[in-house]
Design an enzyme around this catalytic site. Structure first.
Site, PDB file in Angstrom:
ATOM      1  CG  LEU A 195      -2.059  -1.302   1.168  1.00 35.51           C
ATOM      2  CD1 LEU A 195      -2.709  -1.219   2.461  1.00 35.51           C
ATOM      3  CD2 LEU A 195      -2.799  -1.353  -0.181  1.00 35.51           C
ATOM      4  CB  CYS A 196       4.320   1.905  -0.087  1.00 34.63           C
ATOM      5  SG  CYS A 196       4.987   1.523   1.578  1.00 34.63           S
ATOM      6  CG  HIS A 197       1.047   6.538  -2.110  1.00 32.75           C
ATOM      7  ND1 HIS A 197       0.809   6.427  -1.138  1.00 32.75           N
ATOM      8  CD2 HIS A 197      -0.099   6.687  -3.076  1.00 32.75           C
ATOM      9  CE1 HIS A 197      -0.861   6.653  -0.956  1.00 32.75           C
ATOM     10  NE2 HIS A 197      -1.063   6.799  -2.132  1.00 32.75           N
ATOM     11  CG  ASP A 230      23.898 -12.351   0.907  1.00 35.55           C
ATOM     12  OD1 ASP A 230      23.716 -13.618   0.978  1.00 35.55           O
ATOM     13  OD2 ASP A 230      24.181 -11.975  -0.356  1.00 35.55           O
ATOM     14  CG  MET A 290       6.328   2.959   4.891  1.00 37.87           C
ATOM     15  SD  MET A 290       6.479   2.010   6.270  1.00 37.87           S
ATOM     16  CE  MET A 290       6.906   0.437   5.531  1.00 37.87           C
ATOM     17  CD  GLU A 291       9.032   5.416   0.703  1.00 41.24           C
ATOM     18  OE1 GLU A 291       8.174   4.969  -0.274  1.00 41.24           O
ATOM     19  OE2 GLU A 291       8.635   5.623   1.656  1.00 41.24           O
TER      20      GLU A 291
END
EC number: 4.6.1.17
Length: 160
Positions: free
Chosen positions: A75-77, A130, A115-116
């Protein structure tokens, strides 16, 4: 406490409509860390890890992740980011050996970039894992959170 914005009146998930919101300069800063064995940290600091420059690759991975956040979080733009910067700090004294990652993300737009910034930190730390897992499977990613955000209707937030 305000209501959750990603649900409509019927409780259905939806993308928030930001069309009426003004475009403002928005900044978010997030941080997190990965704890490891002392020998793993020494390997990262010396630049002799088998897969190459661990922090350099993690920086690029974090930048790339910030740009792809809307592909990962449903739901992120999608946003036109104007800046993504990642910084790494090594800490050992008084702490478990660790690398701390801080991401700063900026845009000019109708919605924030928290969020980014969080995604950039998580992916950068996962990349460190990793690249070093062959020598240390016990690494632990922890304390990922937003440090601050500025811009928009809700104003500034600085973690206490």
């Amino acid at each position: 406490m305000s209501s959750l914005t990603h649900f409509d009146a019927q409780g259905q998930a939806h993308m928030v409509d930001v069309a009426a919101k003004p475009a403002t300069h928005r900044v978010a800063v997030a941080t997190g860390r990965i704890e490891m064995q002392p020998a793993t940290l020494a390997l990262i600091e010396s630049g002799t890890a088998k897969k190459g420059d661990v922090l350099g690759i993690a920086r690029i991975a974090g930048i790339q992740a910030a740009k792809k956040t809307s592909d990962l979080i449903p739901l992120c733009h999608p946003l036109a980011l104007t800046r993504v910067a990642l910084a790494f700090a090594v800490a050992e004294k008084g702490h478990a050996p660790q690398v701390v990652c801080t991401a700063t993300v900026e845009t000019v737009g109708p919605t924030g970039v928290e969020m980014e910034a969080l995604t950039a930190v998580q992916v950068a730390l996962l990349t460190i894992y990793d690249m070093c897992k062959a020598v240390d499977r016990g690494m632990r990613i922890t304390d990922v959170h937003v440090l601050e955000k500025h811009g928009g209707k809700s104003g500034s937030y600085v973690a206490g």
